[in-house]
Design a protein around this motif. Structure first.
Motif, PDB file in Angstrom:
ATOM      1  N   ASN A   1      -6.540   3.450 -27.614  1.00  0.00           N
ATOM      2  CA  ASN A   1      -5.280   4.046 -27.177  1.00  0.00           C
ATOM      3  C   ASN A   1      -4.981   3.530 -25.773  1.00  0.00           C
ATOM      4  OD1 ASN A   1      -3.167   5.761 -26.328  1.00  0.00           O
ATOM      5  ND2 ASN A   1      -3.917   7.438 -27.619  1.00  0.00           N
ATOM      6  N   LEU A   2      -3.937   2.736 -25.648  1.00  0.00           N
ATOM      7  CA  LEU A   2      -3.604   2.110 -24.369  1.00  0.00           C
ATOM      8  C   LEU A   2      -2.728   2.981 -23.479  1.00  0.00           C
ATOM      9  CD1 LEU A   2      -2.797  -1.482 -25.687  1.00  0.00           C
ATOM     10  CD2 LEU A   2      -4.948  -0.662 -24.700  1.00  0.00           C
ATOM     11  N   GLY A   3      -2.318   4.159 -23.979  1.00  0.00           N
ATOM     12  CA  GLY A   3      -1.457   5.016 -23.179  1.00  0.00           C
ATOM     13  C   GLY A   3       0.005   4.623 -23.295  1.00  0.00           C
TER      14      GLY A   3
ATOM     15  N   LEU B   1      11.398   3.209 -27.974  1.00  0.00           N
ATOM     16  CA  LEU B   1      10.730   4.381 -27.424  1.00  0.00           C
ATOM     17  C   LEU B   1       9.583   3.963 -26.514  1.00  0.00           C
ATOM     18  CD1 LEU B   1      10.404   6.536 -30.664  1.00  0.00           C
ATOM     19  CD2 LEU B   1      11.983   6.970 -28.775  1.00  0.00           C
ATOM     20  N   THR B   2       9.199   4.872 -25.640  1.00  0.00           N
ATOM     21  CA  THR B   2       7.926   4.752 -24.942  1.00  0.00           C
ATOM     22  C   THR B   2       6.913   5.550 -25.734  1.00  0.00           C
ATOM     23  OG1 THR B   2       8.969   4.520 -22.777  1.00  0.00           O
ATOM     24  CG2 THR B   2       6.677   5.249 -22.819  1.00  0.00           C
ATOM     25  N   VAL B   3       5.820   4.914 -26.140  1.00  0.00           N
ATOM     26  CA  VAL B   3       4.837   5.574 -27.000  1.00  0.00           C
ATOM     27  C   VAL B   3       3.433   5.312 -26.481  1.00  0.00           C
ATOM     28  CG1 VAL B   3       6.318   5.337 -29.035  1.00  0.00           C
ATOM     29  CG2 VAL B   3       4.585   3.598 -28.572  1.00  0.00           C
ATOM     30  N   SER B   4       2.494   6.137 -26.942  1.00  0.00           N
ATOM     31  CA  SER B   4       1.081   5.862 -26.700  1.00  0.00           C
ATOM     32  C   SER B   4       0.676   4.735 -27.645  1.00  0.00           C
ATOM     33  CB  SER B   4       0.239   7.120 -26.945  1.00  0.00           C
ATOM     34  OG  SER B   4       0.447   8.056 -25.921  1.00  0.00           O
ATOM     35  N   ARG B   5       0.432   3.576 -27.066  1.00  0.00           N
ATOM     36  CA  ARG B   5       0.311   2.355 -27.862  1.00  0.00           C
ATOM     37  C   ARG B   5      -1.094   2.170 -28.415  1.00  0.00           C
ATOM     38  NH1 ARG B   5       1.170  -1.188 -23.018  1.00  0.00           N
ATOM     39  NH2 ARG B   5       0.113   0.646 -22.174  1.00  0.00           N
ATOM     40  N   PRO B   6      -1.216   2.016 -29.726  1.00  0.00           N
ATOM     41  CA  PRO B   6      -2.507   1.623 -30.284  1.00  0.00           C
ATOM     42  C   PRO B   6      -2.714   0.124 -30.108  1.00  0.00           C
ATOM     43  CG  PRO B   6      -0.914   1.854 -32.031  1.00  0.00           C
ATOM     44  CD  PRO B   6      -0.203   2.231 -30.754  1.00  0.00           C
ATOM     45  N   SER B   7      -3.956  -0.287 -30.217  1.00  0.00           N
ATOM     46  CA  SER B   7      -4.263  -1.712 -30.109  1.00  0.00           C
ATOM     47  C   SER B   7      -5.056  -2.147 -31.327  1.00  0.00           C
ATOM     48  CB  SER B   7      -5.074  -1.978 -28.834  1.00  0.00           C
ATOM     49  OG  SER B   7      -6.339  -1.334 -28.917  1.00  0.00           O
ATOM     50  N   GLY B   8      -5.350  -3.431 -31.378  1.00  0.00           N
ATOM     51  CA  GLY B   8      -6.222  -3.962 -32.418  1.00  0.00           C
ATOM     52  C   GLY B   8      -5.717  -3.720 -33.823  1.00  0.00           C
TER      53      GLY B   8
ATOM     54  N   ALA C   1       5.549   9.839 -28.844  1.00  0.00           N
ATOM     55  CA  ALA C   1       6.640   9.452 -27.950  1.00  0.00           C
ATOM     56  C   ALA C   1       6.549  10.178 -26.613  1.00  0.00           C
ATOM     57  CB  ALA C   1       7.977   9.756 -28.608  1.00  0.00           C
ATOM     58  N   TRP C   2       7.043   9.502 -25.568  1.00  0.00           N
ATOM     59  CA  TRP C   2       7.171  10.051 -24.226  1.00  0.00           C
ATOM     60  C   TRP C   2       8.645   9.997 -23.835  1.00  0.00           C
ATOM     61  CZ3 TRP C   2       2.777  10.825 -20.692  1.00  0.00           C
ATOM     62  CH2 TRP C   2       1.545  10.634 -21.302  1.00  0.00           C
ATOM     63  N   ASP C   3       9.091  11.000 -23.094  1.00  0.00           N
ATOM     64  CA  ASP C   3      10.485  11.073 -22.670  1.00  0.00           C
ATOM     65  C   ASP C   3      10.598  11.049 -21.156  1.00  0.00           C
ATOM     66  OD1 ASP C   3      11.558  11.326 -25.308  1.00  0.00           O
ATOM     67  OD2 ASP C   3      10.929  13.423 -25.319  1.00  0.00           O
TER      68      ASP C   3
ATOM     69  N   GLY D   1      11.530  10.522 -12.060  1.00  0.00           N
ATOM     70  CA  GLY D   1      11.256   9.199 -12.598  1.00  0.00           C
ATOM     71  C   GLY D   1       9.963   9.107 -13.384  1.00  0.00           C
ATOM     72  N   ARG D   2       9.405  10.249 -13.757  1.00  0.00           N
ATOM     73  CA  ARG D   2       8.146  10.257 -14.496  1.00  0.00           C
ATOM     74  C   ARG D   2       8.400  10.242 -16.002  1.00  0.00           C
ATOM     75  NH1 ARG D   2       5.910  14.634 -14.538  1.00  0.00           N
ATOM     76  NH2 ARG D   2       7.646  15.920 -13.785  1.00  0.00           N
ATOM     77  N   LEU D   3       7.306  10.213 -16.749  1.00  0.00           N
ATOM     78  CA  LEU D   3       7.350  10.353 -18.197  1.00  0.00           C
ATOM     79  C   LEU D   3       6.614  11.626 -18.579  1.00  0.00           C
ATOM     80  CD1 LEU D   3       6.509   6.698 -19.325  1.00  0.00           C
ATOM     81  CD2 LEU D   3       8.725   7.842 -19.589  1.00  0.00           C
ATOM     82  N   ALA D   4       7.077  12.284 -19.621  1.00  0.00           N
ATOM     83  CA  ALA D   4       6.410  13.481 -20.125  1.00  0.00           C
ATOM     84  C   ALA D   4       6.251  13.352 -21.635  1.00  0.00           C
ATOM     85  CB  ALA D   4       7.212  14.735 -19.786  1.00  0.00           C
ATOM     86  N   PRO D   5       5.101  13.767 -22.197  1.00  0.00           N
ATOM     87  CA  PRO D   5       4.933  13.704 -23.649  1.00  0.00           C
ATOM     88  C   PRO D   5       5.985  14.540 -24.359  1.00  0.00           C
ATOM     89  CG  PRO D   5       2.838  14.154 -22.553  1.00  0.00           C
ATOM     90  CD  PRO D   5       3.903  14.309 -21.518  1.00  0.00           C
ATOM     91  N   ARG D   6       6.477  14.044 -25.470  1.00  0.00           N
ATOM     92  CA  ARG D   6       7.454  14.782 -26.273  1.00  0.00           C
ATOM     93  C   ARG D   6       6.748  15.934 -26.989  1.00  0.00           C
ATOM     94  NH1 ARG D   6      11.320  11.360 -30.060  1.00  0.00           N
ATOM     95  NH2 ARG D   6      11.961  10.694 -27.957  1.00  0.00           N
TER      96      ARG D   6
END
Length: 458
Positions: A121-123, A133-140, A233-235, A240-245
């Motif tokens: 989980n790359l955040g 969207l801005t999301v918590s990005r998986p990798s691999g 998703a993050w909103d 200027g911050r992000l907050a989890p949806r």
């Protein structure tokens, strides 16, 4: 625990969901059931698990492989083949907030039929699938949904395999370099099949978007271990911050899925001696905080974790707002009007208010003349509730499902009214706000504890 007339304390150890079947040693290419010696001890009464196993693998966009394999037949044998491992065998439209879907992944899906060989989980960051969207990005492998099926003899590697684990003896699973790969080898552990019940000392979900994808992560901006689940998703937020949806609905639905599957649906099992495979008496949903709501979380100056309540695992003060059941067929043209649902647990107060329509004409002299536009008033009906039950009575589900079926339709519905209104036994009505989404309706219903209907001409 009370047994007959005697009382005694039960002793256990709450293992994390990821290691309860054994610790995997990547360098030694194997997994050893190291806790079996503890579970077999006469001093231990229960096999306890902090159960944060994933119940979904839902991407952004259309949902990914689970959505595209929604109606494909579920595997009928284990291990599944690569061709059959993704099937869910579900009906209806694919949707994450589906009780049937979440239940299908309790003994299915990730950690049961297949796994991701590489996943981090790359955040928060830009969605790699291009949704914007801005999301918590998986990798691999997870980012590309490259799934690997388990192979024969690898049940110990699948932490959702409670049923197999409980009913069978266990051996270490490792690669000895003989070309057979990861297979059971050596002597059996000390675990005696069906000798202890399994229980979930913790299970739950953060109240954020796609929480069932990765329920073992927690959002805490003060911690280096702060994450939200894969694809969540993050909103934009203040400063200027992000907050989890936030998503109370999916978290509540996940809790319902786990409880019903093991306690209500007949999926549990028992030994010939009557010992339950999963003991529900000690299943504990995480968490209902002892600090009273709304004092917590409002007094952030007193409690340092108050800011985490919004999307954390706390249940107090949140929803639940469960999604509607599958929609019924719309009424046939010219057929009888559908009726407002009969709610078995209803203990509501209802206010009826007539609304008259008048045409007003202004004159140069300043006088106004008025004319009645309708001979009969329309009625505004406001229902205020104390509680909406969502257990076997399922009042909330019935009400929200009815709204979902009627929103945006030209057909009104009948609502029983008292005869003293002089309107007969019922009125044709619509929801006062029937253009909003069901999710908005649920949120307003929970926040305002009321709903409004308006009558329409017959």
């Amino acid at each position: 625990m009370r047994s007959g007339t005697a009382s005694r304390n039960l002793v256990s150890y709450a293992a994390d969901w990821s290691v309860w079947t054994g610790y995997q040693h990547p360098g030694e290419a194997g997994q050893w059931p190291h806790l079996d010696q503890l579970y077999a001890s006469p001093a231990i009464d229960l096999v306890a698990i902090d159960n944060y196993l994933p119940l979904s693998d839902w991407t952004t966009g259309t949902g990914g492989l689970d959505a595209s394999n929604w109606s494909a037949p579920a595997p009928t044998t284990w291990p599944p083949t690569a061709a059959t491992m993704n099937g869910l065998g579900l009906s209806g439209p694919p949707m994450l907030a589906s009780l049937a879907y979440l239940k299908a992944n309790i003994e299915g899906g990730e950690k049961y039929n297949w796994f991701y060989a590489d996943s981090t989980n790359l955040g928060p960051g830009p969605d790699p699938l291009g949704s914007g969207l801005t999301v918590s990005r998986p990798s691999g492998d997870r980012a590309n949904q490259i799934r690997t099926p388990y192979a024969a003899g690898q049940q110990l590697l699948a932490p959702k395999m409670l049923r197999w684990w409980w009913n069978n003896a266990h051996q270490a699973v490792y690669d000895a370099g003989d070309g057979q790969g990861w297979v059971p080898r050596g002597a059996s552990s000390k675990w005696v099949p069906q000798s202890r019940s399994i229980t979930f000392t913790e299970y739950g979900f953060p109240t954020c978007d796609r929480c069932t994808n990765q329920p073992n992560v927690f959002y805490d901006p003060k911690s280096t271990e702060s994450f939200t689940p894969y694809w969540s998703a993050w909103d934009p937020a203040a400063g200027g911050r992000l907050a989890p949806r936030r998503d109370d609905t999916l978290a509540a639905l996940g809790l319902q899925a786990v409880y019903e599957y093991w306690v209500v649906d007949g999926k549990n099992a028992a030994s010939p001696a009557g010992l339950k495979m999963v003991e529900p008496a000690f299943m504990a949903a995480w968490n209902w905080d002892a600090r009273p709501f709304p004092t917590f979380p409002l007094l952030g100056s007193v409690w340092g974790d108050a800011a985490n309540w919004r999307v954390g695992n706390w249940l107090g003060g949140k929803g639940p707002a469960l999604p509607p059941p599958a929609a019924d067929a719309p009424p046939a043209p010219g057929g009888p009007y559908p009726g407002f649902p009969t709610l078995a647990g209803r203990g509501w107060s209802t206010r009826y208010r007539p609304a008259f329509a008048t045409t007003v004409a202004g004159h140069v002299s300043g006088r106004e003349s008025r004319a009645t536009r309708r001979s009969q008033p329309t009625w505004e009906i406001e229902m205020t509730f104390d509680v909406l039950r969502m257990d076997v009575i399922a009042d909330l589900q019935a009400l929200v499902g009815f709204f979902g079926r009627m929103r945006g339709r030209a057909t009104p519905f009948t609502v029983p009214v008292p005869t003293y209104l002089g309107q007969g036994s019922s009125l044709l009505c619509r929801f006062a706000e029937d253009a909003i989404a069901p999710e908005q309706f649920m949120a307003r219903l929970w926040e305002l504890r009321s709903l409004k209907l308006v009558s329409v001409p017959a």
